[in-house]
Design an enzyme around this catalytic site. Structure first.
Site, PDB file in Angstrom:
ATOM      1  N   ASP A 176     -11.758 -45.147  52.664  1.00  0.00           N
ATOM      2  CA  ASP A 176     -12.973 -45.345  53.805  1.00  0.00           C
ATOM      3  C   ASP A 176     -14.099 -44.822  53.241  1.00  0.00           C
ATOM      4  OD1 ASP A 176     -11.169 -46.689  55.218  1.00  0.00           O
ATOM      5  OD2 ASP A 176     -11.009 -45.001  56.731  1.00  0.00           O
ATOM      6  N   ARG A 231     -10.618 -69.662  60.839  1.00  0.00           N
ATOM      7  CA  ARG A 231      -9.297 -68.773  60.369  1.00  0.00           C
ATOM      8  C   ARG A 231      -9.664 -67.377  60.142  1.00  0.00           C
ATOM      9  NH1 ARG A 231      -8.051 -73.182  61.642  1.00  0.00           N
ATOM     10  NH2 ARG A 231      -6.365 -74.635  60.560  1.00  0.00           N
ATOM     11  N   THR A 238      -9.912 -41.063  50.061  1.00  0.00           N
ATOM     12  CA  THR A 238      -9.826 -42.037  51.056  1.00  0.00           C
ATOM     13  C   THR A 238     -10.541 -43.503  50.579  1.00  0.00           C
ATOM     14  OG1 THR A 238     -10.773 -42.766  53.116  1.00  0.00           O
ATOM     15  CG2 THR A 238     -12.072 -41.022  52.289  1.00  0.00           C
ATOM     16  N   GLY A 254      -9.430 -35.530  58.038  1.00  0.00           N
ATOM     17  CA  GLY A 254      -8.407 -34.745  58.870  1.00  0.00           C
ATOM     18  C   GLY A 254      -7.715 -33.788  58.276  1.00  0.00           C
ATOM     19  N   THR A 255      -7.106 -33.954  57.039  1.00  0.00           N
ATOM     20  CA  THR A 255      -6.345 -32.873  56.048  1.00  0.00           C
ATOM     21  C   THR A 255      -7.182 -32.014  55.459  1.00  0.00           C
ATOM     22  OG1 THR A 255      -4.888 -34.879  55.429  1.00  0.00           O
ATOM     23  CG2 THR A 255      -4.982 -32.900  54.050  1.00  0.00           C
ATOM     24  N   HIS A 267      -2.902 -52.967  55.003  1.00  0.00           N
ATOM     25  CA  HIS A 267      -2.734 -52.035  54.077  1.00  0.00           C
ATOM     26  C   HIS A 267      -2.448 -52.219  52.657  1.00  0.00           C
ATOM     27  CE1 HIS A 267      -1.650 -49.969  57.723  1.00  0.00           C
ATOM     28  NE2 HIS A 267      -1.482 -48.886  57.141  1.00  0.00           N
ATOM     29  N   ARG A 287      -4.796 -50.370  50.647  1.00  0.00           N
ATOM     30  CA  ARG A 287      -4.453 -49.049  50.233  1.00  0.00           C
ATOM     31  C   ARG A 287      -3.525 -48.908  49.163  1.00  0.00           C
ATOM     32  NH1 ARG A 287      -3.712 -45.963  55.655  1.00  0.00           N
ATOM     33  NH2 ARG A 287      -1.876 -45.176  54.857  1.00  0.00           N
ATOM     34  N   GLY A 307     -11.749 -49.643  57.776  1.00  0.00           N
ATOM     35  CA  GLY A 307     -12.939 -48.841  57.950  1.00  0.00           C
ATOM     36  C   GLY A 307     -13.214 -48.507  59.325  1.00  0.00           C
ATOM     37  N   GLY A 352      -8.198 -36.928  53.180  1.00  0.00           N
ATOM     38  CA  GLY A 352      -9.427 -37.308  53.840  1.00  0.00           C
ATOM     39  C   GLY A 352      -9.830 -36.187  54.912  1.00  0.00           C
TER      40      GLY A 352
HETATM   41  O1  F6P Z   1      -8.045 -43.546  56.603  1.00  0.00           O
HETATM   42  C1  F6P Z   1      -8.030 -44.557  55.937  1.00  0.00           C
HETATM   43  C2  F6P Z   1      -7.487 -45.799  56.817  1.00  0.00           C
HETATM   44  O2  F6P Z   1      -7.000 -46.777  55.741  1.00  0.00           O
HETATM   45  C3  F6P Z   1      -8.288 -46.302  57.795  1.00  0.00           C
HETATM   46  O3  F6P Z   1      -9.293 -47.270  57.295  1.00  0.00           O
HETATM   47  C4  F6P Z   1      -7.208 -46.902  58.808  1.00  0.00           C
HETATM   48  O4  F6P Z   1      -7.807 -47.103  60.035  1.00  0.00           O
HETATM   49  C5  F6P Z   1      -6.192 -46.090  58.508  1.00  0.00           C
HETATM   50  O5  F6P Z   1      -6.038 -45.455  57.134  1.00  0.00           O
HETATM   51  C6  F6P Z   1      -4.744 -46.778  58.883  1.00  0.00           C
HETATM   52  O6  F6P Z   1      -3.884 -45.702  58.820  1.00  0.00           O
HETATM   53  P1  F6P Z   1      -2.244 -45.880  59.125  1.00  0.00           P
HETATM   54  O7  F6P Z   1      -1.546 -46.096  57.773  1.00  0.00           O
HETATM   55  O8  F6P Z   1      -1.769 -44.696  60.011  1.00  0.00           O
HETATM   56  O9  F6P Z   1      -2.095 -47.144  59.774  1.00  0.00           O
END
Ligand code: F6P
Length: 359
Positions: A139, A277, A137, A116-117, A283, A286, A182, A114
């Site tokens: 995001d 609620r 990513t 950073g990398t 995650h 992800r 996000g 993403g």
């Molecule tokens: O960069 C992707 C992301 O999913 C962001 O939306 C989120 O803030 C972050 O990673 C969470 O990262 P970590 O796995 O370090 O908690």
């Protein structure tokens, strides 16, 4: 030729698909050897951790989530904590990484990551490494590419969650607030919110007024629909307020976000007479098997990165533009982030259907 590949930053669905494409294209199309670097740039630091990759070693990984190479987030090779003479010190390991990569005889290093990398990858390109970037990513916030892989799977996951939450919200006549990922860009909240029929979508690009959110909710109660779905990006914030930061780095930059969903839920409950609620997807977004779009994009990116390596076009990032795979300089791709346009077609289309962005 010997090509290196690494995955850095937070993982996302499609990383294995892109690793597979890099390994297979390198081997089958070009006849190169491939070295997989473990855990992002940390695999090139003090103890070098690499492994040989062949088409056999990537067999069966196309549909799997995660990354078989491992990854490391929150690691900056320019600022690594080390204990020297019993004292904690921050050291720059860039030169060591360059030395180790050269020692492996890599003719190119494909860095999948993403913002950073990719920024770190550009740093190593400027230090002389033959780097090529691939954007990933959930995001979807990388500049110069219409899409990153991982994003569509995350939107799919969030949309499925919204569909499920819809039925229970309706049964109980509740407001359900759903916090999605996000940080600075609200793409997941926006696309999942539109696809999942959310009534309120709160994104970092549009600071919200809680009064406007509550007005929308009460309006729905008064006109028959006795429930509401509110999607909140983790980086959303109220007008004049701050992002909900859980952890910062020592130099003050944001490391971890979380809590805005609960804050919005509490505010709605306090200002209305409605049962609320809160669900934080976290995650879950992800993980999982990449959707076909992400598998296909990751595959095309992987092959295109090898093609750039063959032409020795380093310091470039592969990207998607208007359906075509192209490349841009890492410098251009990392000069900022790709944000949702507050007056763009997606936001305007949602507003045309009565969706509130809290403005
Ligand atoms: O960069 C992707 C992301 O999913 C962001 O939306 C989120 O803030 C972050 O990673 C969470 O990262 P970590 O796995 O370090 O908690």
């Amino acid at each position: 030729m010997k090509i290196g590949v690494l995955t850095g930053g937070g993982d996302c669905p499609g990383l294995n698909a892109v690793i597979r494409a890099v390994v297979k294209a390198s081997s089958l199309k070009y006849g190169w050897d491939v070295i997989g670097v473990e855990d992002g740039f940390t695999g090139l630091m003090t103890s070098v951790r690499v492994r040989e990759m062949t088409p056999k070693s990537v067999c069966g990984i196309l549909p799997t989530g995660g990354t078989i190479l491992g990854t490391a987030s929150d690691i900056n090779p320019m600022k690594v904590k080390q204990f020297i003479d019993g004292k904690e010190q921050i050291v720059d390991l860039s030169r060591l990484i360059v030395k180790n990569a050269n020692g492996l005889g890599l003719s190119s290093l494909i860095c999948i990551g993403g913002d950073g990398t990719l920024r770190i990858a550009n740093h190593f390109y400027l230090l002389g490494l033959p780097v090529i970037g691939i954007p990933k990513t959930i995001d979807n916030d990388i500049l110069e590419t219409d899409s990153t892989f991982g994003f569509h799977t995350a939107v799919n996951t969030a949309t499925e969650a919204l569909d499920k939450l819809h039925t229970t919200a309706e049964s109980h006549r509740r407001v359900i607030v759903v916090e999605v990922m996000g940080r600075y860009a609200g793409w997941i909240a926006l696309e999942a919110g539109i696809s999942g029929g959310a009534n309120v979508i709160l994104i970092p690009e549009i600071p919200f007024q809680i009064e406007a959110v509550c007005k929308k909710i009460m309006n729905r109660y008064e006109h028959g629909a006795g429930f509401s779905i509110v999607v909140v990006a983790e980086g959303a914030r109220p007008v004049g307020g701050e992002m909900s930061v859980i952890k910062r780095t020592e130099d003050g930059s944001v490391l971890r976000l979380g809590g805005i969903g609960n804050k919005v839920g509490e505010e709605i409950a306090a200002r209305t007479n409605v049962d609320v609620r809160v669900t934080v997807l976290g995650h879950i977004q992800r993980g999982g098997s990449p959707v076909p779009f992400d598998r296909s994009l990751a595959t095309r990116f992987g092959v295109a990165a090898c093609d750039l390596a063959a032409k020795q076009q380093f310091g470039q990032m592969v990207c998607l533009k208007g359906g075509e795979i192209q490349s841009v300089s890492l410098q251009d791709a990392t000069r900022g982030l790709k944000f949702v346009s507050t007056e763009g077609n997606e936001v305007k289309s949602a507003e045309a259907l009565g969706v509130s962005f809290g403005r």
